[in-house]
Design an enzyme around this catalytic site. Structure first.
Site, PDB file in Angstrom:
ATOM      1  N   GLU A 261      -4.588  17.526  -9.281  1.00 17.43           N
ATOM      2  CA  GLU A 261      -5.195  18.000 -10.524  1.00 17.43           C
ATOM      3  C   GLU A 261      -6.702  18.179 -10.449  1.00 17.43           C
ATOM      4  O   GLU A 261      -7.472  17.583 -11.198  1.00 17.43           O
ATOM      5  CB  GLU A 261      -4.814  17.077 -11.698  1.00 17.43           C
ATOM      6  CG  GLU A 261      -5.095  17.733 -13.043  1.00 17.43           C
ATOM      7  CD  GLU A 261      -4.338  17.105 -14.206  1.00 17.43           C
ATOM      8  OE1 GLU A 261      -3.192  16.689 -14.049  1.00 17.43           O
ATOM      9  OE2 GLU A 261      -4.954  17.072 -15.290  1.00 17.43           O
TER      10      GLU A 261
ATOM     11  N   LYS B 175       7.212  23.613 -11.809  1.00 18.27           N
ATOM     12  CA  LYS B 175       6.352  22.438 -11.639  1.00 18.27           C
ATOM     13  C   LYS B 175       5.965  22.290 -10.167  1.00 18.27           C
ATOM     14  O   LYS B 175       4.806  22.028  -9.830  1.00 18.27           O
ATOM     15  CB  LYS B 175       7.058  21.181 -12.145  1.00 18.27           C
ATOM     16  CG  LYS B 175       6.222  19.933 -11.945  1.00 18.27           C
ATOM     17  CD  LYS B 175       5.973  19.139 -13.180  1.00 18.27           C
ATOM     18  CE  LYS B 175       4.899  18.082 -12.954  1.00 18.27           C
ATOM     19  NZ  LYS B 175       5.189  16.814 -13.580  1.00 18.27           N
TER      20      LYS B 175
ATOM     21  N   HIS C 152       7.881  12.139 -27.651  1.00 18.77           N
ATOM     22  CA  HIS C 152       6.810  12.858 -26.965  1.00 18.77           C
ATOM     23  C   HIS C 152       7.030  14.381 -27.036  1.00 18.77           C
ATOM     24  O   HIS C 152       6.142  15.134 -27.411  1.00 18.77           O
ATOM     25  CB  HIS C 152       6.741  12.382 -25.506  1.00 18.77           C
ATOM     26  CG  HIS C 152       5.824  13.184 -24.647  1.00 18.77           C
ATOM     27  ND1 HIS C 152       4.450  13.076 -24.731  1.00 18.77           N
ATOM     28  CD2 HIS C 152       6.074  14.129 -23.698  1.00 18.77           C
ATOM     29  CE1 HIS C 152       3.906  13.904 -23.857  1.00 18.77           C
ATOM     30  NE2 HIS C 152       4.864  14.556 -23.224  1.00 18.77           N
TER      31      HIS C 152
ATOM     32  N   LYS D 206       2.965  11.945  -9.987  1.00 16.75           N
ATOM     33  CA  LYS D 206       2.062  11.158 -10.839  1.00 16.75           C
ATOM     34  C   LYS D 206       2.776   9.885 -11.269  1.00 16.75           C
ATOM     35  O   LYS D 206       3.899   9.955 -11.780  1.00 16.75           O
ATOM     36  CB  LYS D 206       1.701  11.942 -12.102  1.00 16.75           C
ATOM     37  CG  LYS D 206       0.512  12.858 -11.956  1.00 16.75           C
ATOM     38  CD  LYS D 206       0.105  13.355 -13.336  1.00 16.75           C
ATOM     39  CE  LYS D 206      -1.036  14.312 -13.277  1.00 16.75           C
ATOM     40  NZ  LYS D 206      -1.407  14.808 -14.624  1.00 16.75           N
TER      41      LYS D 206
ATOM     42  N   ASN E  53      -0.667  20.784 -19.002  1.00 18.98           N
ATOM     43  CA  ASN E  53      -0.965  20.039 -20.240  1.00 18.98           C
ATOM     44  C   ASN E  53      -0.929  20.937 -21.473  1.00 18.98           C
ATOM     45  O   ASN E  53      -1.349  20.508 -22.553  1.00 18.98           O
ATOM     46  CB  ASN E  53      -2.338  19.362 -20.143  1.00 18.98           C
ATOM     47  CG  ASN E  53      -2.347  18.291 -19.071  1.00 18.98           C
ATOM     48  OD1 ASN E  53      -1.308  17.676 -18.804  1.00 18.98           O
ATOM     49  ND2 ASN E  53      -3.484  18.079 -18.438  1.00 18.98           N
TER      50      ASN E  53
ATOM     51  N   HIS F 215      -0.380  19.658 -25.034  1.00 22.20           N
ATOM     52  CA  HIS F 215      -0.445  18.197 -24.958  1.00 22.20           C
ATOM     53  C   HIS F 215      -1.690  17.587 -25.605  1.00 22.20           C
ATOM     54  O   HIS F 215      -1.696  16.393 -25.893  1.00 22.20           O
ATOM     55  CB  HIS F 215      -0.344  17.730 -23.502  1.00 22.20           C
ATOM     56  CG  HIS F 215       1.077  17.684 -22.995  1.00 22.20           C
ATOM     57  ND1 HIS F 215       1.863  18.813 -22.919  1.00 22.20           N
ATOM     58  CD2 HIS F 215       1.858  16.652 -22.579  1.00 22.20           C
ATOM     59  CE1 HIS F 215       3.059  18.466 -22.450  1.00 22.20           C
ATOM     60  NE2 HIS F 215       3.086  17.168 -22.247  1.00 22.20           N
TER      61      HIS F 215
ATOM     62  N   HIS G  19      -0.509  14.728 -27.839  1.00 20.18           N
ATOM     63  CA  HIS G  19      -0.812  13.308 -27.609  1.00 20.18           C
ATOM     64  C   HIS G  19      -1.454  12.663 -28.827  1.00 20.18           C
ATOM     65  O   HIS G  19      -1.163  11.516 -29.168  1.00 20.18           O
ATOM     66  CB  HIS G  19      -1.769  13.155 -26.412  1.00 20.18           C
ATOM     67  CG  HIS G  19      -1.061  13.205 -25.092  1.00 20.18           C
ATOM     68  ND1 HIS G  19      -1.651  13.688 -23.947  1.00 20.18           N
ATOM     69  CD2 HIS G  19       0.189  12.817 -24.724  1.00 20.18           C
ATOM     70  CE1 HIS G  19      -0.786  13.602 -22.935  1.00 20.18           C
ATOM     71  NE2 HIS G  19       0.329  13.088 -23.390  1.00 20.18           N
TER      72      HIS G  19
ATOM     73  N   ARG H 118       0.812  -1.226   0.000  1.00 19.74           N
ATOM     74  CA  ARG H 118       0.000   0.000   0.000  1.00 19.74           C
ATOM     75  C   ARG H 118       0.846   1.277   0.000  1.00 19.74           C
ATOM     76  O   ARG H 118       0.402   2.329   0.445  1.00 19.74           O
ATOM     77  CB  ARG H 118      -0.967   0.036   1.188  1.00 19.74           C
ATOM     78  CG  ARG H 118      -1.937  -1.123   1.173  1.00 19.74           C
ATOM     79  CD  ARG H 118      -2.999  -0.991   2.219  1.00 19.74           C
ATOM     80  NE  ARG H 118      -3.863  -2.155   2.173  1.00 19.74           N
ATOM     81  CZ  ARG H 118      -3.581  -3.309   2.794  1.00 19.74           C
ATOM     82  NH1 ARG H 118      -2.464  -3.428   3.489  1.00 19.74           N
ATOM     83  NH2 ARG H 118      -4.413  -4.317   2.695  1.00 19.74           N
TER      84      ARG H 118
ATOM     85  N   GLU I  19       9.292  20.509 -23.028  1.00 17.98           N
ATOM     86  CA  GLU I  19       8.567  20.700 -21.754  1.00 17.98           C
ATOM     87  C   GLU I  19       9.038  21.992 -21.071  1.00 17.98           C
ATOM     88  O   GLU I  19       8.273  22.638 -20.352  1.00 17.98           O
ATOM     89  CB  GLU I  19       8.778  19.507 -20.814  1.00 17.98           C
ATOM     90  CG  GLU I  19       8.438  18.136 -21.396  1.00 17.98           C
ATOM     91  CD  GLU I  19       6.934  17.853 -21.545  1.00 17.98           C
ATOM     92  OE1 GLU I  19       6.109  18.733 -21.222  1.00 17.98           O
ATOM     93  OE2 GLU I  19       6.609  16.736 -22.015  1.00 17.98           O
TER      94      GLU I  19
ATOM     95  N   ARG J 204      -3.539  22.461 -11.990  1.00 16.56           N
ATOM     96  CA  ARG J 204      -2.469  21.607 -12.511  1.00 16.56           C
ATOM     97  C   ARG J 204      -2.650  21.294 -13.994  1.00 16.56           C
ATOM     98  O   ARG J 204      -1.694  20.985 -14.692  1.00 16.56           O
ATOM     99  CB  ARG J 204      -2.391  20.311 -11.672  1.00 16.56           C
ATOM    100  CG  ARG J 204      -1.200  19.454 -12.023  1.00 16.56           C
ATOM    101  CD  ARG J 204      -0.952  18.357 -11.000  1.00 16.56           C
ATOM    102  NE  ARG J 204       0.134  17.505 -11.459  1.00 16.56           N
ATOM    103  CZ  ARG J 204       0.825  16.688 -10.679  1.00 16.56           C
ATOM    104  NH1 ARG J 204       0.547  16.586  -9.408  1.00 16.56           N
ATOM    105  NH2 ARG J 204       1.795  15.947 -11.178  1.00 16.56           N
TER     106      ARG J 204
END
Ligand SMILES: NC(=O)c1ccc[n+]([C@@H]2O[C@H](COP(=O)([O-])OP(=O)(O)OC[C@H]3O[C@@H](n4cnc5c(N)ncnc54)[C@H](O)[C@@H]3O)[C@@H](O)[C@H]2O)c1
Ligand SMILES: [Zn+2]
Length: 371
Positions: free
Chosen positions: A245, A235, A272, A151, A253, A256, A260, A129, A193, A249
């Site tokens: 998010e 960040k 990417h 993340k 993106n 993106h 994507h 956990r 980025e 946040r």
């Protein structure tokens, strides 16, 4: 060398940045971390990929050995690349942790790019956990984006990052020496980025990129350290305000949505970051048309993308309607419109902007091949 804090309500963590900072690993490995059982001498598991193991594992093990309970950290190596971010690979890592008798008070160190960070972070988040883990990113993409923020994710055949959990690391160690072995194309892809962070943060960081472009591309150590630290600060500030998010946040993106879609439709032929660069050019065009971004500001971002060596056109024709449809599926919005992060100005990003698919197809002309 630079150190910064990621401030979070449940207890923050430090990010160490600079040439040779891998040494910080030994004290971090045994430091107590809020919410986790104390361990003076944990068992340490290093999760890495084969390419990174060949290049940098020895240097990391040399430091971790003194902090490990048995003086022999467990090393788990996966194949390099996105294909390792799966439930199957995670399953094989769980098995190895079980065989190694890894307990809740032990420690995982992820050594590699964003793939290893996302996969190893997910395994750390779910083993017993959740156990402590330290991120040691070795790509620019991971150093300035993936490693900070908590993340973690795995891919499913149905899509990228569909399974994941928030699990903040106990620390991040970014040794810029490790980045020296990155191929230039991967280094440049990571810079997208950084441009994204500048676009959403403000003029000062954008100016800095324009002034330092040459030195950035040459990976001058002091400039590289400054670049990474600045990105991590941006960040960290966003994550501190919206860890899970719920709103803000989402500005991370920027570029993106289209990025994507292109990444997917080109079958991962482009990196990417290369797709994010193209996505920012389209988002900039849409921002000028419907969010009030000045043409000159969009032009600055586009010129920087080009100067850093990122593509500004698609390598081959990709159907605009297909891109729009893929964006819609990705963002689960209603038919006929897609949600975007748009810029009202440099440093003024607005998430959740609704864009009509027809307008998107129109704006995609700015990255059409051979224009
Ligand atoms: N969690 C987040 O917030 C977040 C943010 C951005 C990206 N990501 C994820 O990160 C992944 C992309 O990360 P990436 O671009 O680092 O890809 P990656 O981890 O696949 O690394 C790219 C390649 O570089 C190699 N490599 C790594 N370090 C090297 C080094 N120092 N020298 C030479 N080769 C090296 C790797 O073996 C790999 O082949 C994606 O899965 C993406 O979803 C996550
Ligand atoms: Zn990205």
């Amino acid at each position: 060398m630079k150190t910064l804090n990621v401030e979070l309500t449940g207890g923050g963590y430090r990010v160490h940045i600079g040439a040779g900072v891998r040494g910080a690993l030994s004290s971090l490995a045994t430091a107590p971390h809020r919410g986790f059982p104390p361990a003076d001498k944990p068992r340490i598991t290093v999760i890495t990929d084969k390419t990174v193991a060949d290049l940098h594992l020895r240097a990391v093990l040399d430091i971790l050995q003194s902090a490990d309970d048995s003086s022999r950290p467990l090393v788990l190596t996966v194949d390099p690349g996105e294909a390792s971010k799966t439930l199957e690979v995670a399953g094989s890592l769980y098995q190895a942790l079980a065989q190694g008798g890894i307990e809740r008070s032990d420690l995982i160190v992820t050594l590699g790019g964003g793939v290893v960070g996302d996969l190893g972070g997910f395994v750390a988040a779910t083993w017993h956990r959740g156990i402590r883990f330290i991120q040691v990113p070795t790509t620019l993409e991971a150093a300035i984006d993936a490693a900070v923020g908590g993340k973690t994710a795995l891919n499913l055949p149905a899509g990228k990052n569909l399974v994941g959990v928030f699990h903040q690391p106990a620390g991040v160690v970014i040794d810029t020496d490790f980045l020296n072995t990155l191929p230039q194309r991967d280094f440049v892809a990571g810079l997208a980025e950084s441009v994204k962070h500048a676009a959403i943060d403000g003029e000062t960081f954008l100016d800095w990129h324009e002034q330092q472009a040459q030195s950035i591309l040459a990976r001058e150590p002091a400039v590289l350290e400054e670049l990474i630290a600045w990105n991590c600060r941006i960040k960290a500030a966003v994550v501190a305000q919206d860890e899970r998010e719920h709103g803000l946040r989402a500005v991370l993106n920027y570029g993106h949505t289209v990025g994507h879609a292109i990444e997917h439709l080109l079958g991962y032929e482009l990196r990417h970051g290369e797709c994010v660069g193209l996505g920012m050019i389209v988002a900039g065009e849409l921002s000028c048309r419907q969010a009030g971004l000045a043409r000159a500001s969009a032009g600055r971002i586009n010129s920087l993308v080009a100067r850093l060596g990122l593509p500004t056109r698609l390598p081959r024709r990709v159907d605009g309607a297909g891109i729009a449809a893929t964006c819609r599926l990705d963002k689960k919005t209603r038919a006929g419109e897609v949600r975007f992060v748009l810029l009202e100005g440099i440093g003024r990003a607005r998430p959740g902007c609704s864009v009509r698919e027809t307008d998107l197809v129109d704006a995609l002309a700015v990255i059409a091949p051979g224009r």
